[in-house]
Design a protein around this motif. Structure first.
Motif, PDB file in Angstrom:
ATOM      1  N   LYS A  13      49.007  43.924 108.695  1.00  0.00           N
ATOM      2  CA  LYS A  13      49.118  45.171 107.928  1.00  0.00           C
ATOM      3  C   LYS A  13      49.833  44.966 106.591  1.00  0.00           C
ATOM      4  O   LYS A  13      50.044  45.919 105.846  1.00  0.00           O
ATOM      5  CB  LYS A  13      49.875  46.213 108.749  1.00  0.00           C
ATOM      6  N   GLY A  14      50.228  43.705 106.304  1.00  0.00           N
ATOM      7  CA  GLY A  14      50.933  43.428 105.061  1.00  0.00           C
ATOM      8  C   GLY A  14      52.377  43.849 105.080  1.00  0.00           C
ATOM      9  O   GLY A  14      52.948  44.189 104.034  1.00  0.00           O
ATOM     10  N   ASP A  15      53.019  43.820 106.253  1.00  0.00           N
ATOM     11  CA  ASP A  15      54.418  44.220 106.408  1.00  0.00           C
ATOM     12  C   ASP A  15      55.321  43.201 105.698  1.00  0.00           C
ATOM     13  O   ASP A  15      55.459  42.060 106.131  1.00  0.00           O
ATOM     14  CB  ASP A  15      54.769  44.285 107.889  1.00  0.00           C
ATOM     15  N   ALA A  16      55.943  43.606 104.592  1.00  0.00           N
ATOM     16  CA  ALA A  16      56.787  42.702 103.811  1.00  0.00           C
ATOM     17  C   ALA A  16      58.016  42.252 104.593  1.00  0.00           C
ATOM     18  O   ALA A  16      58.467  41.107 104.450  1.00  0.00           O
ATOM     19  CB  ALA A  16      57.210  43.369 102.507  1.00  0.00           C
ATOM     20  N   ASP A  17      58.562  43.150 105.434  1.00  0.00           N
ATOM     21  CA  ASP A  17      59.737  42.782 106.232  1.00  0.00           C
ATOM     22  C   ASP A  17      59.399  41.680 107.223  1.00  0.00           C
ATOM     23  O   ASP A  17      60.199  40.772 107.455  1.00  0.00           O
ATOM     24  CB  ASP A  17      60.272  44.000 106.982  1.00  0.00           C
ATOM     25  N   ALA A  18      58.202  41.736 107.812  1.00  0.00           N
ATOM     26  CA  ALA A  18      57.782  40.692 108.755  1.00  0.00           C
ATOM     27  C   ALA A  18      57.659  39.350 108.046  1.00  0.00           C
ATOM     28  O   ALA A  18      58.041  38.299 108.587  1.00  0.00           O
ATOM     29  CB  ALA A  18      56.459  41.067 109.403  1.00  0.00           C
ATOM     30  N   LEU A  19      57.149  39.365 106.821  1.00  0.00           N
ATOM     31  CA  LEU A  19      57.041  38.123 106.054  1.00  0.00           C
ATOM     32  C   LEU A  19      58.414  37.567 105.708  1.00  0.00           C
ATOM     33  O   LEU A  19      58.631  36.360 105.732  1.00  0.00           O
ATOM     34  CB  LEU A  19      56.232  38.363 104.781  1.00  0.00           C
ATOM     35  N   ARG A  20      59.349  38.449 105.377  1.00  0.00           N
ATOM     36  CA  ARG A  20      60.684  37.980 104.992  1.00  0.00           C
ATOM     37  C   ARG A  20      61.456  37.403 106.175  1.00  0.00           C
ATOM     38  O   ARG A  20      62.517  36.818 105.987  1.00  0.00           O
ATOM     39  CB  ARG A  20      61.471  39.125 104.350  1.00  0.00           C
ATOM     40  N   GLU A  21      60.913  37.554 107.368  1.00  0.00           N
ATOM     41  CA  GLU A  21      61.566  37.004 108.552  1.00  0.00           C
ATOM     42  C   GLU A  21      60.891  35.723 109.049  1.00  0.00           C
ATOM     43  O   GLU A  21      61.248  35.209 110.109  1.00  0.00           O
ATOM     44  CB  GLU A  21      61.565  38.051 109.676  1.00  0.00           C
ATOM     45  N   THR A  22      59.928  35.216 108.284  1.00  0.00           N
ATOM     46  CA  THR A  22      59.209  34.015 108.722  1.00  0.00           C
ATOM     47  C   THR A  22      59.209  32.966 107.624  1.00  0.00           C
ATOM     48  O   THR A  22      59.279  33.297 106.438  1.00  0.00           O
ATOM     49  CB  THR A  22      57.760  34.372 109.113  1.00  0.00           C
ATOM     50  N   PRO A  23      59.136  31.681 107.983  1.00  0.00           N
ATOM     51  CA  PRO A  23      59.105  30.615 106.978  1.00  0.00           C
ATOM     52  C   PRO A  23      57.739  30.507 106.295  1.00  0.00           C
ATOM     53  O   PRO A  23      56.702  30.775 106.914  1.00  0.00           O
ATOM     54  CB  PRO A  23      59.395  29.340 107.791  1.00  0.00           C
ATOM     55  N   LEU A  24      57.763  30.104 105.044  1.00  0.00           N
ATOM     56  CA  LEU A  24      56.558  29.678 104.338  1.00  0.00           C
ATOM     57  C   LEU A  24      56.474  28.161 104.490  1.00  0.00           C
ATOM     58  O   LEU A  24      57.402  27.446 104.126  1.00  0.00           O
ATOM     59  CB  LEU A  24      56.630  30.051 102.860  1.00  0.00           C
ATOM     60  N   ILE A  25      55.375  27.687 105.040  1.00  0.00           N
ATOM     61  CA  ILE A  25      55.182  26.250 105.245  1.00  0.00           C
ATOM     62  C   ILE A  25      54.313  25.742 104.105  1.00  0.00           C
ATOM     63  O   ILE A  25      53.170  26.172 103.939  1.00  0.00           O
ATOM     64  CB  ILE A  25      54.514  25.974 106.608  1.00  0.00           C
ATOM     65  N   THR A  26      54.849  24.825 103.307  1.00  0.00           N
ATOM     66  CA  THR A  26      54.139  24.353 102.124  1.00  0.00           C
ATOM     67  C   THR A  26      54.297  22.849 101.996  1.00  0.00           C
ATOM     68  O   THR A  26      55.082  22.229 102.717  1.00  0.00           O
ATOM     69  CB  THR A  26      54.661  25.067 100.865  1.00  0.00           C
TER      70      THR A  26
END
Length: 295
Positions: A182-195
């Motif tokens: 759903k594009g929940d920004a809070d959910a993204l801010r709680e997960t790592p970006l793997i790059t």
């Protein structure tokens, strides 16, 4: 001030051989000549390079100079080998670094055709994260880079070949999968970006803005491992559309397109240091790529 290769060679030998006597033997010089070379470097630089004692240890300046000596002397050796080959009627070396996506989708066909046209050319081909390719080309360790262009490429001569779009994706295995769909920004801010790498802000300032949207950034150079980690629900990553369509492990990934930073458009192509004259082997590869992409 000029650092002579003979001085760098003596300094490098002292470290690699573990002492002045062994370095002298390896270089077929007197021990005093080796000592004088290292002392000359320390005098020029105005600082100690080696902690002398029962066991030799490099100072901080010594470690930096050792890296420089390794790069310079390795390049010198490569040049001598190339000239020897040319003298024997053989072609030179294609020294190329490319990104994981290039390696997966384009390199096999390109290298097959290149070898068919240039069977005598030696090849040194390395897969690297895009940031590492930039550093390798700047340092002179690689002649030709093949991957996405960055924000600031003023130090390079560039040849754009095609555009690439990368999408932020998440796996159903992630505990906040439904929220992220759903594009929940809070959910993204709680997960790592793997790059592939944590980028230098001077080269890629956009990555700083991206990093702020996630809990942390994990650097994983292997593309296959990044895909595995996302599939297991450890974090999210950016993957190009072609890979999403063709890689079996990506079939279940969901593209997060409800956030402003969910898509990154990149120009992909070849680049090398500005002002550098490419050798014949590299020029042949550039010409092949131009033909392949109908430029």
């Amino acid at each position: 001030m000029r650092l002579e290769n003979s001085e760098l060679r003596a300094f490098r030998a002292v470290i690699e051989e573990g002492g002045f006597r062994r370095a002298a033997e390896a270089l077929h010089l007197s021990q005093s000549a080796v000592s004088q070379a290292v002392a000359g470097l320390e005098s020029k630089l105005g600082t100690a390079l080696i902690h002398r004692g029962k066991e030799l240890r490099l100072t901080d300046a010594g470690r930096r100079l050792f890296d420089h000596a390794f790069e310079v002397l390795t390049g010198e050796q490569q040049t001598l080998e190339d000239i020897a080959q040319l003298r024997q009627g053989q072609s030179g070396t294609l020294n190329l670094a490319l990104s994981a996506s290039i390696n997966r989708f384009h390199a096999p066909a390109l290298i097959n055709e290149y070898h068919r046209r240039n069977p005598q050319v030696r090849m040194k081909i390395a897969e690297m994260p895009a940031r590492n390719i930039i550093y390798a080309v700047l340092a002179g360790n690689v002649e030709l880079g093949f991957g996405p262009f960055q924000k600031d490429m003023q130090a390079f001569t560039t040849l754009p070949l095609y555009t690439d779009t990368r999408h932020l994706v998440v796996s159903p295995g992630h505990p906040r999968y439904q929220d992220m769909k759903k594009g929940d920004a809070d959910a993204l801010r709680e997960t790592p970006l793997i790059t592939s790498a944590l980028d230098n802000p001077e080269l890629r300032p956009s990555i700083l803005r991206l990093r702020d949207q996630f809990s942390t950034v994990w650097e994983v150079s292997s593309l296959l491992l990044r895909i595995h980690m996302v599939k297991e629900g450890m974090g999210v990553t950016f993957i190009d559309r072609k890979l999403l369509r063709e890689h079996d492990d990506c079939a279940s990934f969901h593209v997060i397109d409800d956030v402003s930073f969910g898509t990154i458009d990149k120009q992909v192509g070849l680049y090398y240091r500005s002002g550098k004259q490419l050798n014949a082997s590299a020029s042949e590869f550039v010409a092949l790529c131009e033909q392949h992409w109908n430029l």
